[in-house]
Each structure stands twice: as C-alpha cells, then as structure tokens.
Write a protein that holds these residues in place. Structure first.
Motif, PDB file in Angstrom:
ATOM      1  N   VAL A 119       0.860  -1.191   0.000  1.00  0.00           N
ATOM      2  CA  VAL A 119       0.000   0.000   0.000  1.00  0.00           C
ATOM      3  C   VAL A 119       0.894   1.237   0.000  1.00  0.00           C
ATOM      4  O   VAL A 119       1.878   1.302   0.739  1.00  0.00           O
ATOM      5  CB  VAL A 119      -0.909   0.029   1.249  1.00  0.00           C
ATOM      6  N   SER A 120       0.561   2.214  -0.816  1.00  0.00           N
ATOM      7  CA  SER A 120       1.296   3.473  -0.858  1.00  0.00           C
ATOM      8  C   SER A 120       0.680   4.457   0.132  1.00  0.00           C
ATOM      9  O   SER A 120      -0.459   4.892  -0.033  1.00  0.00           O
ATOM     10  CB  SER A 120       1.264   4.067  -2.272  1.00  0.00           C
ATOM     11  N   LEU A 121       1.450   4.831   1.169  1.00  0.00           N
ATOM     12  CA  LEU A 121       0.947   5.814   2.120  1.00  0.00           C
ATOM     13  C   LEU A 121       0.807   7.189   1.480  1.00  0.00           C
ATOM     14  O   LEU A 121      -0.057   7.975   1.877  1.00  0.00           O
ATOM     15  CB  LEU A 121       1.882   5.901   3.333  1.00  0.00           C
TER      16      LEU A 121
ATOM     17  N   LEU B 122       6.309   5.631  -0.285  1.00  0.00           N
ATOM     18  CA  LEU B 122       6.179   5.153   1.090  1.00  0.00           C
ATOM     19  C   LEU B 122       5.351   3.874   1.157  1.00  0.00           C
ATOM     20  O   LEU B 122       4.278   3.824   1.749  1.00  0.00           O
ATOM     21  CB  LEU B 122       5.558   6.226   1.983  1.00  0.00           C
ATOM     22  N   ALA B 123       5.867   2.824   0.536  1.00  0.00           N
ATOM     23  CA  ALA B 123       5.147   1.554   0.489  1.00  0.00           C
ATOM     24  C   ALA B 123       5.202   0.840   1.832  1.00  0.00           C
ATOM     25  O   ALA B 123       6.259   0.765   2.472  1.00  0.00           O
ATOM     26  CB  ALA B 123       5.727   0.658  -0.602  1.00  0.00           C
ATOM     27  N   VAL B 124       4.069   0.319   2.263  1.00  0.00           N
ATOM     28  CA  VAL B 124       3.984  -0.491   3.478  1.00  0.00           C
ATOM     29  C   VAL B 124       3.162  -1.733   3.154  1.00  0.00           C
ATOM     30  O   VAL B 124       2.383  -1.750   2.197  1.00  0.00           O
ATOM     31  CB  VAL B 124       3.334   0.275   4.645  1.00  0.00           C
TER      32      VAL B 124
ATOM     33  N   PRO C 290       3.210  -7.248  -6.399  1.00  0.00           N
ATOM     34  CA  PRO C 290       2.130  -6.294  -6.647  1.00  0.00           C
ATOM     35  C   PRO C 290       2.566  -4.872  -6.373  1.00  0.00           C
ATOM     36  O   PRO C 290       3.269  -4.597  -5.401  1.00  0.00           O
ATOM     37  CB  PRO C 290       1.028  -6.751  -5.668  1.00  0.00           C
ATOM     38  N   ALA C 291       2.171  -3.947  -7.225  1.00  0.00           N
ATOM     39  CA  ALA C 291       2.507  -2.540  -7.034  1.00  0.00           C
ATOM     40  C   ALA C 291       1.663  -1.962  -5.921  1.00  0.00           C
ATOM     41  O   ALA C 291       0.588  -2.464  -5.611  1.00  0.00           O
ATOM     42  CB  ALA C 291       2.250  -1.764  -8.330  1.00  0.00           C
ATOM     43  N   PRO C 292       2.178  -0.895  -5.247  1.00  0.00           N
ATOM     44  CA  PRO C 292       1.373  -0.252  -4.215  1.00  0.00           C
ATOM     45  C   PRO C 292       0.007   0.131  -4.764  1.00  0.00           C
ATOM     46  O   PRO C 292      -0.113   0.604  -5.884  1.00  0.00           O
ATOM     47  CB  PRO C 292       2.205   0.988  -3.850  1.00  0.00           C
ATOM     48  N   ARG C 293      -1.036  -0.094  -3.984  1.00  0.00           N
ATOM     49  CA  ARG C 293      -2.393   0.169  -4.433  1.00  0.00           C
ATOM     50  C   ARG C 293      -2.861   1.536  -3.980  1.00  0.00           C
ATOM     51  O   ARG C 293      -2.356   2.089  -3.022  1.00  0.00           O
ATOM     52  CB  ARG C 293      -3.363  -0.886  -3.874  1.00  0.00           C
TER      53      ARG C 293
END
Length: 217
Positions: free
Chosen positions: A43-45, A78-80, A198-201
C-alpha cells in the motif's frame, strides 16, 4: 412535520450505523491483536494520504479550515505491507478529527516522509489549541472524551482508538504530542523496500481476500 422527522430519523440511523460499525471494527482489531491484517498487500501511504485529503477537502472548506498536504516527491511512495482499507480508515479518522476540532481560519497539515531508519511516517497537525498535558496519555482510550471533545462523530470516542488499533495491527505505532497552537498525531509503520510483486495500491481499491477468508456478515 414529516419531512423534518424523516431527516432526523435518517440522521439517527446513520449515527447508530456508524457506531455499530466502529464497535465491530474495534472488536475485530482487539480479537486479532498481535496478528497482521487478514488482507495484506503493498500500500502506498503517499497515495492513501492524497486520497483521504481529497475526500475531506470539501468538508474542511465548509468549516473554513485550510486542509493542506505535504508529500515527498515522486517516485517515493512510502510503500507499506498491510490493508489499504484499514489504513485509509485510520488516516480518515485522524484527519477528520483534526478538522472538526480546528476552529474556522485554522489549518490542518498532513505530512508524509521516510524516517532515517526506513519507517514510513504520516503526521496530522491541527490548530485545536492543544490537549491538556494530563490527558495526552488517555487520548487513545476507548470512550475517552476531552475538552474540547476529541471523539468521533458518533459521540462514543472510538475513532482514535480504532486508528491506534490499526497502527498496532500493522506492527506500527500512533502517538500524539502538543505543538504550538495545536497537536500532532504521528503514524509510523515499518517501511518496505522496493521488490518484485504487486505494485502499491491506491486507497479505495478492493483488497483481495481468499475464498476461505470471506467475511460471514
């Protein structure tokens, strides 16, 4: 006055529905304490913060509150690893709470950055005038209500408790401290290095849940 009565009934039902939803979410978070979110992906913050601010911008305008965003430049996203829906709800609670308790003419600033140790951080700074020092340790308690009130719209004081539960479910933390003219909530989550997969959503996309994990309600 039937139209007025119907509006009042609808508002009451909406508040009760929100309260039940919050209680369900809080119970689920407590039941799963120490375990990662059921639906986890990158997930992209940065994009989550952008979506939340965009959604609440009109509400802030009606209250004459400036809602601003300070994000790192691309391509830092900022991927988490976690649940996009839960993280969106936590950040929405924090930003919405800040907007509600900032008087007209004030400012709410949402910032995101990468800490030196690699953690992904998001802060929400408001102009509420600050929280009593003795209450800072109680802000995230279930049902806590301060002066001025910092509970959620349902009036049960669950919004901040849910946000903290989401942070801890993602192996992160949520803290609050006073700053000149207001207070700042800081959400810190373990960062993820760029890797294949998977790319950040973007917030709002449906999390993938395995058939065996489909909710029963």
């Amino acid at each position: 006055d039937q139209p007025s009565a119907l509006r009042q009934i609808r508002q009451t039902v909406d508040r009760m529905n929100g309260l039940v939803g919050d209680l369900f979410e809080l119970s689920r978070l407590h039941a799963g304490a120490g375990h990662p979110p059921v639906a986890s992906r990158m997930v992209s913050l940065v994009e989550t913060a952008h979506d939340v601010v965009s959604e609440l911008d009109e509400h802030a305008r009606r209250l004459m509150v400036d809602l601003d965003l300070d994000l790192p430049p691309d391509p830092e996203r900022l991927a988490v690893l976690g649940s996009g829906d839960e993280l969106t709800r936590a950040l929405t609670n924090l930003v919405g709470n800040a907007v509600r308790h900032t008087p007209g003419g004030g400012r709410v600033l949402v910032s995101a950055w990468r800490a030196p140790d690699g953690r992904a951080c998001v802060s929400v700074t408001d102009s509420c005038g600050g929280i009593e020092t003795g209450d800072l340790d109680r802000v995230f308690d279930v049902g806590w209500r301060g002066e001025p009130e910092r509970g959620d719209d349902a009036g049960a004081g669950l919004g901040l408790a849910i946000a903290k539960g989401v942070a801890e479910a993602h192996r992160g933390s949520l803290s609050v401290h006073n700053v000149p003219g207001g207070c700042r909530f800081e959400l810190e989550l373990p960062g993820q290095t760029r890797q294949a997969g998977p790319a950040p959503r973007r917030a709002g996309q449906q999390d993938a849940i395995a058939p065996a994990e489909l909710p029963t309600r």
